[in-house]
Design an enzyme around this catalytic site. Structure first.
Site, PDB file in Angstrom:
ATOM      1  N   GLY A  43       0.889  -1.320  -0.159  1.00 51.42           N
ATOM      2  CA  GLY A  43       0.057  -0.005   0.198  1.00 51.42           C
ATOM      3  C   GLY A  43       0.846   1.260  -0.072  1.00 51.42           C
ATOM      4  O   GLY A  43       2.124   0.985   0.050  1.00 51.42           O
ATOM      5  N   SER A  44       0.376   2.388   0.006  1.00 56.51           N
ATOM      6  CA  SER A  44       1.088   3.597  -0.159  1.00 56.51           C
ATOM      7  C   SER A  44       2.010   3.890   1.051  1.00 56.51           C
ATOM      8  O   SER A  44       3.115   4.319   0.675  1.00 56.51           O
ATOM      9  CB  SER A  44       0.092   5.016  -0.128  1.00 56.51           C
ATOM     10  OG  SER A  44      -0.887   4.852   0.979  1.00 56.51           O
ATOM     11  N   GLU A  46       3.799   1.650   2.400  1.00 54.56           N
ATOM     12  CA  GLU A  46       4.841   0.744   2.604  1.00 54.56           C
ATOM     13  C   GLU A  46       5.886   0.863   1.535  1.00 54.56           C
ATOM     14  O   GLU A  46       6.936   0.244   1.416  1.00 54.56           O
ATOM     15  CB  GLU A  46       4.406  -0.817   2.095  1.00 54.56           C
ATOM     16  CG  GLU A  46       3.519  -1.430   3.265  1.00 54.56           C
ATOM     17  CD  GLU A  46       2.218  -0.733   3.554  1.00 54.56           C
ATOM     18  OE1 GLU A  46       1.299  -0.910   2.386  1.00 54.56           O
ATOM     19  OE2 GLU A  46       2.053  -0.136   4.582  1.00 54.56           O
ATOM     20  N   GLU A  65      -4.184  -9.807   1.676  1.00 51.06           N
ATOM     21  CA  GLU A  65      -3.338  -9.886   2.743  1.00 51.06           C
ATOM     22  C   GLU A  65      -3.395 -11.128   3.422  1.00 51.06           C
ATOM     23  O   GLU A  65      -2.283 -11.649   3.901  1.00 51.06           O
ATOM     24  CB  GLU A  65      -3.399  -8.828   3.693  1.00 51.06           C
ATOM     25  CG  GLU A  65      -2.927  -7.385   3.263  1.00 51.06           C
ATOM     26  CD  GLU A  65      -4.121  -6.509   2.414  1.00 51.06           C
ATOM     27  OE1 GLU A  65      -4.956  -7.262   1.963  1.00 51.06           O
ATOM     28  OE2 GLU A  65      -3.775  -5.351   2.220  1.00 51.06           O
ATOM     29  N   HIS A  88      -0.206  -3.513   4.705  1.00 47.20           N
ATOM     30  CA  HIS A  88      -0.544  -2.296   4.750  1.00 47.20           C
ATOM     31  C   HIS A  88      -1.178  -1.824   6.235  1.00 47.20           C
ATOM     32  O   HIS A  88      -1.198  -2.802   6.978  1.00 47.20           O
ATOM     33  CB  HIS A  88      -1.542  -2.039   3.780  1.00 47.20           C
ATOM     34  CG  HIS A  88      -2.092  -0.516   3.512  1.00 47.20           C
ATOM     35  ND1 HIS A  88      -1.284   0.425   3.238  1.00 47.20           N
ATOM     36  CD2 HIS A  88      -3.223   0.322   2.931  1.00 47.20           C
ATOM     37  CE1 HIS A  88      -1.672   1.690   3.203  1.00 47.20           C
ATOM     38  NE2 HIS A  88      -2.795   1.444   2.936  1.00 47.20           N
ATOM     39  N   HIS A 295     -13.447 -29.768  21.010  1.00 44.02           N
ATOM     40  CA  HIS A 295     -14.127 -28.859  19.865  1.00 44.02           C
ATOM     41  C   HIS A 295     -15.540 -28.788  20.571  1.00 44.02           C
ATOM     42  O   HIS A 295     -16.316 -27.949  20.114  1.00 44.02           O
ATOM     43  CB  HIS A 295     -14.172 -29.575  18.700  1.00 44.02           C
ATOM     44  CG  HIS A 295     -14.820 -28.740  17.714  1.00 44.02           C
ATOM     45  ND1 HIS A 295     -15.113 -29.116  16.277  1.00 44.02           N
ATOM     46  CD2 HIS A 295     -14.953 -27.502  17.489  1.00 44.02           C
ATOM     47  CE1 HIS A 295     -15.455 -28.243  15.485  1.00 44.02           C
ATOM     48  NE2 HIS A 295     -15.359 -27.051  16.254  1.00 44.02           N
ATOM     49  N   GLY A 414      -8.276 -24.309  12.952  1.00 44.53           N
ATOM     50  CA  GLY A 414      -9.865 -24.325  12.467  1.00 44.53           C
ATOM     51  C   GLY A 414     -10.068 -23.233  11.456  1.00 44.53           C
ATOM     52  O   GLY A 414     -11.250 -23.257  10.949  1.00 44.53           O
TER      53      GLY A 414
END
Length: 540
Positions: A43-44, A46, A65, A88, A295, A414
């Site tokens: 992004g800008s 980075e 991402e 970003h 679970h 999971g």
């Protein structure tokens, strides 16, 4: 007066430390850490990192991402070194959070950098800034920081790397304002920092005495066995004790050869069923595993009546919540080496062998068991399976045995969306191995963009999509919550997904198989393809 042997503090002896830019200092650190790959979706904020991008680094682009973090997770696990990720600011980290959570559960070392707006405009709530950058990824990172000064960024990266690599390993995050990269700073030297721990001898001795006195021991091995490269030591310890070896519930790695005489099977994530399967054993050794992962709600004892539980785990948090027994905290490989150094115990009879499974037979619409059995027959034994097909896992465990260390990866969380990009990361890390992405049709749609990365990188991955046109795991789980047979479960049908079109649209070859007679041939073609190839297999 100055000391006799001390140099006087003069301008000629107090030379300023050499300086460099934050960007160069960080890149030099990464080189010292043997990191030459950056996973990102820029992004800008980075962009300044990539000015004059060095030729000895490679940038692996993901189209979203979560795909970026999934690829980095597979790569880090396969290389046994922290992956470097560039995201970003708030929105990008938010997109990535599902797979950051999975990296946390997988104990994957990962240094995540997130862009931030320039420091000079932060007081004005600028567009695309992260107002609480260090809080956003919590609690699923081991550490997060936005350095107080630009000059502190390299030190923060160094600290992040050491923390990510220390057991239990995991992701960390450093938020970096866009204008920091050009600032001047002192270079930071990489240091030798211990990343492993050894269990306390007196606790390990207590576990050793308990194992030696056992009549019918059972091992329950978890993902930490393979993560810690402890496979040969664990096999040797199981053979020394003639222990039945079970795989822990929801294990993301394979810790024991599934064709071994002592291999007993897989434990489900249900308390009563675990106790039932372990009945008859007087000592249960949870080795690199929680005791135990559940679970659904359960009742009664956690181990069979009369059985003792002992545990070796690298994570003190997991050891702390174990409901019963003795827990040693430390590295699995080092701990098992210490147990192997003890005198050999008394001889024991072998446990009863695991009963053989009946062969799966072809049918008009193939069963998942038949697909797994056929794949087991045609693949190389040392090929790598990266799996995310929850409803097919039982069939995989019965018909697709994992035989070697570092040849099986799945998510411990999971959370869906990890497996397809993780296969790309593993293939990047192990270019000499065949990687097979075994993915459910529903799971694949969480990160289908990873096919584009595989195609752009020309990785010869075989993606097998098990197409049952539904979220089968939810439909199979529904009776646990009171759904009656035949009752409609909303939101679980997936009609009209065309995986051949999705694959070809991103640059991958694709084959559709519905006829069982064509399956073996199609699998062989896919496994020998020099390019990424998606095999859409219709299953019952």
């Amino acid at each position: 007066m100055p000391q006799a042997n001390a140099l006087p503090l003069t301008a000629t002896t107090l030379r300023p430390a050499p300086h460099t830019s934050v960007r160069e200092a960080v890149l030099d650190l990464l080189r010292a850490f043997k990191i030459d790959t950056i996973f990102g979706n820029p992004g800008s904020t980075e962009l300044p990192l990539f000015l004059d991008f060095p030729p000895d680094f490679r940038y692996i682009l993901g189209l979203q991402e979560s795909v970026v973090v999934g690829m980095a997770d597979g790569y880090a696990q396969a290389t046994r070194n922290a992956a470097f990720v560039n995201l970003h600011s708030a929105a990008g980290v938010g997109h990535a959070m599902g797979n950051i959570f999975t990296a946390h559960k997988n104990r994957t070392p990962m240094v995540i950098t997130a862009g931030q707006q320039a420091r000079s405009i932060l007081p004005f709530d600028p567009f695309l800034f992260s107002s609480q950058a260090t809080e956003l990824p919590k609690p699923y990172v081991k550490w997060s920081i936005e350095p107080a000064r630009a000059e502190d960024v390299p030190l923060a990266i160094a600290r992040a790397y050491y923390i990510a690599m220390q057991q239990p390993r995991g992701p960390v995050l450093v938020s970096i304002p866009a204008d920091d990269w050009e600032k001047s700073c002192e270079p930071v030297q990489a240091r030798l920092v211990s990343t492993e721990t050894r269990p306390e001898p007196h606790v390990l001795n207590a576990i050793g005495h308990t194992l030696d006195a056992a009549e019918r021991p059972a091992f329950v091995v978890g993902a930490a066995v393979d993560r810690d490269a402890a496979w040969p030591e664990v096999v040797a310890l199981a053979e020394r004790h003639n222990a039945a070896v079970w795989v822990a519930p929801m294990s993301g790695r394979c810790g024991f050869p599934e064709d071994h005489r002592l291999f007993a099977g897989f434990l489900p994530a249900m308390r009563e069923k675990i106790v039932s399967l372990l009945a008859g054993h007087d000592v249960i050794f949870a080795l690199g595993a929680a005791a135990f992962t559940y679970h659904v709600e359960g009742f009664g004892p956690h181990v069979p009546p009369g059985a003792q539980l002992v545990q070796l785990i690298e994570d003190p948090g997991i050891a702390a919540w174990a409901p019963v027994g003795t827990s040693a905290v430390g590295g699995i490989r080092l701990g098992v080496q210490d147990l192997l150094a003890r005198p050999a115990p008394k001889a024991r009879a072998l446990p009863a062998p695991r009963p053989p499974r009946p062969r799966a037979e072809p049918s008009a619409l193939m069963s998942v068991a038949y697909v797994m059995q056929t794949l087991a027959e045609v693949r190389a034994a040392d090929s790598i399976v990266v799996e995310e097909a929850p409803s097919s896992r039982a069939a995989m465990q019965n018909y697709l045995p994992i035989l070697h260390s570092e040849t099986f990866y799945t998510m411990c969380s999971g959370g869906l969306g990890h497996g397809l990009p993780a296969a790309v990361g593993v293939a990047l890390a192990k270019p000499d191995k065949k990687v097979i992405g075994l993915i459910g049709d529903g799971s694949s749609m969480y990160s289908i963009q990873a096919l584009w990365s595989a195609a752009q990188l020309k990785l010869p991955i075989t993606f097998i999509i098990l197409k049952n046109r539904r979220y089968a795991a939810l439909q199979e789980f529904a009776p646990t919550f009171g759904f009656q047979p035949g009752e409609t479960l909303q939101g679980t049908d997936l009609p009209e997904l065309d995986f051949l079109a999705l694959a070809r649209g991103q640059g991958c070859d694709a084959i559709h198989v519905r006829d069982a007679a064509r399956l073996a041939g199609a699998l062989r073609e896919a496994l020998h393809s020099p390019r990424p190839l998606l095999l859409e297999v219709e299953v019952a």
